[in-house]
Design an enzyme around this catalytic site. Structure first.
Site, PDB file in Angstrom:
ATOM      1  N   VAL A   1      43.758  54.860  41.955  1.00  9.96           N
ATOM      2  CA  VAL A   1      42.689  53.868  41.897  1.00  9.96           C
ATOM      3  C   VAL A   1      43.358  52.526  41.632  1.00  9.96           C
ATOM      4  O   VAL A   1      44.473  52.466  41.115  1.00  9.96           O
ATOM      5  CB  VAL A   1      41.629  54.194  40.815  1.00  9.96           C
ATOM      6  N   SER A   2      42.671  51.444  41.974  1.00  5.84           N
ATOM      7  CA  SER A   2      43.292  50.129  41.912  1.00  5.84           C
ATOM      8  C   SER A   2      43.358  49.532  40.515  1.00  5.84           C
ATOM      9  O   SER A   2      44.207  48.695  40.245  1.00  5.84           O
ATOM     10  CB  SER A   2      42.551  49.166  42.845  1.00  5.84           C
ATOM     11  N   THR A   3      42.450  49.928  39.644  1.00  8.98           N
ATOM     12  CA  THR A   3      42.448  49.353  38.296  1.00  8.98           C
ATOM     13  C   THR A   3      42.257  50.449  37.257  1.00  8.98           C
ATOM     14  O   THR A   3      41.778  51.542  37.566  1.00  8.98           O
ATOM     15  CB  THR A   3      41.318  48.312  38.130  1.00  8.98           C
TER      16      THR A   3
ATOM     17  N   GLN B   1      38.723  52.080  36.795  1.00  7.59           N
ATOM     18  CA  GLN B   1      38.156  52.935  37.833  1.00  7.59           C
ATOM     19  C   GLN B   1      38.457  54.400  37.513  1.00  7.59           C
ATOM     20  O   GLN B   1      39.393  54.709  36.789  1.00  7.59           O
ATOM     21  CB  GLN B   1      38.723  52.560  39.206  1.00  7.59           C
TER      22      GLN B   1
ATOM     23  N   SER C   1      47.178  48.837  41.896  1.00  3.51           N
ATOM     24  CA  SER C   1      46.857  48.416  43.256  1.00  3.51           C
ATOM     25  C   SER C   1      47.825  49.034  44.258  1.00  3.51           C
ATOM     26  O   SER C   1      49.015  49.150  43.985  1.00  3.51           O
ATOM     27  CB  SER C   1      46.926  46.889  43.350  1.00  3.51           C
TER      28      SER C   1
END
EC number: 3.1.22.-
Length: 184
Positions: free
Chosen positions: A8-10, A13, A36
């Site tokens: 997941v990017s962050t 999340q 990211s």
């Protein structure tokens, strides 16, 4: 062995959806990154790649979870193939252990290469157009021609290059390039 990778990017999340899909697919190990996809430093992916061995299958929920770009993804899957490791993307229905899956990745590789060549072509065309219109690429010169002339006069008058460099906020090496030592 089926080994999964989730990303997941962050940090805020959640990976539950991806983890559930990988568990249902039969993954025995799952590695995770919360960072990211554009970042090249992904510790979970690095650990995963060290863990994989010939005969294993790397499983992801979706293609974009693994690669930063199509080109990066194709290179990574090709490296896996060379090591005898298969790749499977659940939502994209890609499985390189099948002839169709391998064919699909060859097509993707060709498309990634074509995309790269088109970008290079467009960049060159844009630069040629700009030059034809009198624009010069690169950053603006640090000093105007008048400032360079003043700096040259100061150096010719005996002002140390270090002092001139400070006055005009340029490097001493820049002054030596513009005004070689023997040219006083």
């Amino acid at each position: 062995m089926l080994i999964g990778y989730v990303r997941v990017s962050t940090n805020d999340q959640n990976t539950d959806l991806q983890r559930n899909a990988l568990n249902c697919a039969g993954c025995e190990l799952i590695f995770e990154d919360k960072i990211s996809g554009t970042k090249s430093e992904r510790p979970g992916l690095k650990k995963l790649l060290r863990t994989l061995s010939a005969g294993d299958t790397l499983v992801v929920w979706k293609l974009d979870r693994l690669g930063r770009s199509m080109r990066h993804l194709v290179v990574l899957v090709e490296e896996l193939r060379e090591r005898g490791i298969n790749f499977r993307s659940l939502t994209d229905s890609i499985d390189t252990s099948t002839p169709m899956g391998r064919f699909f990745f060859h097509v993707m590789g060709a498309l990634a290469e074509m995309e790269r060549e088109l970008i290079v072509e467009r960049t060159k065309a844009g630069l040629e157009t700009a030059r034809a219109q009198g624009r010069i690429g690169g950053r603006r010169p640090k000093l105007t021609p008048e400032q360079w002339a003043q700096a040259g006069r100061l150096i010719a008058a005996g002002t140390p290059r270090q002092k001139v460099a400070i006055i005009y906020d340029v490097g001493v090496s820049t002054l030596y390039k513009r005004f070689p030592a023997g040219d006083k």
